[in-house]
Design an enzyme around this catalytic site. Structure first.
Site: not given
Ligand code: IMP
Length: 431
Positions: A15, A18, A42-43, A230
């Site tokens: 988080d 990225k 979750g990008h 991650q």
């Protein structure tokens, strides 16, 4: 993008932002590759005033005429892939973006998600364990199958006979575990096979040989961006085990997760959030459980993009960052969310740990030792100005420049990009 092959990774507990950095770099890349993890990521990318959250797709999907690759190191939930692709606007067809899914990527099946939830519940209740706080996306159980060589790969999804055989074998193994150990109903073969055939028809549209694709892109001098998911401290080997994910999140992971030869990597960029967050369980020395933590969470909208869980928040930890610098061999840093620190009453940065009365600047490899680490802080001057409109370092208030300079000095790594707001344009580009 001035190098042919760049790898972008998270340096903290994920988080770090990225997605938006990949989005900026992808504008100059021809090929964008994800190489590990799955829908646990979750990008978030904000483009054209619209917010997109990519869980599986490489963040380059929004640019025209790119090749986006999902490498063999990934674990792919086909239902999620379909949802994500169909929700894209503009669609890949209209903008000419080609998606290639490696036949070697493993498929997350519904039983993986069930087993993930069951194992978490058992760990949570056990007096000798603790829930890891997984995302519930079936990541761990799917990688277990990969390494015990029973997993179903993307290539199997388009061969009905092989799929049937593998699915049967898996259900023979999983159903007794679900029924006898967890007291859950078994999965019926017919229903799941029918669904899987449907997923297979969708997967077939994108199935390809990602190794060949990357090899020819390298030979043609194409610019390739490897997009890590991650982060370093969640890496299965180098993170705060067991509070980690099940894949190789460090830069080296792209060599196995997408078959790029290590000798071809030109540059490794580490994404660093201007403060720290963590979702799920595990040690977090600079966590702030007071009003500061609350303010960081509020200012930074620190809620999981995948699970919606509030993220644990705290000061930037340079001991942990220096570890990530070494493990990944960082060439430069992309510093994100500096604007979130505007308007704080105090500002601190962790330069060392006190472990059992002994000060150390090296990051302990053991989560048990890290649990006992007390942060040693340096206080810095906070700033109150809104920095969202800054486009050069010289536009930043003096206190913000000092904060950035301290990170560079302590890590000996140049900061190449600074995020000062959520939009694509809210970026200071330095290198
Ligand atoms: P899993 O990857 O779902 O097995 O979760 C293992 C740990 O990694 C949990 O603490 C999750 O919260 C964390 N995790 C997994 N993916 C992400 C991510 O993309 N960002 C932040 N934390 C993550």
């Amino acid at each position: 993008m001035n190098s042919q092959v760049q790898v972008l990774i998270g340096t903290q507990w994920g988080d770090e932002g990225k997605g938006r950095v990949v989005d900026v770099l992808a504008s100059e890349a021809d090929v964008i590759v994800r190489y590990q993890g799955g829908a646990n990521a979750g990008h978030t990318v904000v483009a054209g005033g619209r917010k997109y959250v990519f869980h599986l797709l490489p963040s380059g999907m929004l640019y025209p005429d790119r090749v986006c690759i999902m490498g063999n190191g990934m674990v792919v939930d086909p239902e999620q892939l379909e949802t994500e692709l169909l929700g894209l606007d503009p669609s890949p067809e209209t903008i000419g973006t080609k998606l290639v899914l490696s036949g070697g990527a493993h498929i997350v099946m519904p039983y993986h998600k069930k087993l993930d939830a069951c194992a978490e519940a058992v760990r949570g209740k056990s007096s000798s364990g603790a829930a890891l706080g997984t995302t519930g996306k079936g990541i761990g159980p799917c990688y277990v199958d990969k390494y015990s060589r029973i997993g179903i790969r993307a290539e199997d999804m388009v061969s009905p006979d092989i799929l049937a055989k593998k699915l049967r074998l898996n259900l023979e193994e999983k159903n007794p575990i679900l029924e006898k150990i967890y007291g859950e109903p078994p999965f019926g073969f017919d229903e799941l096979y029918e669904k899987a055939l449907g997923w297979g028809r969708f997967v077939a549209l994108f199935l390809g040989d990602s190794t060949l694709e990357i090899d020819s892109a390298l030979a043609d001098g194409k610019r390739i961006l490897f997009e890590g998911a991650q982060a370093t401290l969640l890496d299965i080997d180098h993170g705060t085990y067991p509070y980690v994910t099940s894949s190789s999140c460090v830069a080296g992971g792209c060599c196995t997760g997408a078959a790029v030869p290590p000798t071809r990597i030109d540059k490794v960029i580490g994404v660093v959030k201007a403060y720290c967050t963590r979702v799920g369980a595990g040690p977090f020395p600079t966590e702030k459980l007071d009003a500061v933590g609350e303010q960081l969470r509020k200012n930074g909208a620190e809620y999981g993009a995948t699970t919606g869980r509030p993220r644990r928040c705290g000061w930037l930890d340079l001991v942990a960052l220096n570890y990530a610098v070494k493990v990944n061999g960082l060439d430069s840093i992309a510093l994100t969310k500096l604007d979130v620190l505007s308007g704080l009453d105090e500002l601190k940065i962790c330069l060392a740990y006190d472990v059992d009365g002994v000060e150390r600047v090296s990051f302990p490899g053991s989560a048990a030792v890290l649990e006992r680490a007390r942060p040693v802080y340096k206080s810095l001057k906070p700033w109150s100005e809104d920095i969202t409109g800054c486009r050069r370092v010289s536009d930043l208030p003096q206190a913000a420049r000092e904060y950035v300079a301290l990170i560079e000095e302590t890590t000996s790594v140049r900061i190449g990009l600074i995020g000062v707001g959520p939009g694509r344009e809210d970026t200071i580009k330095i290198l």
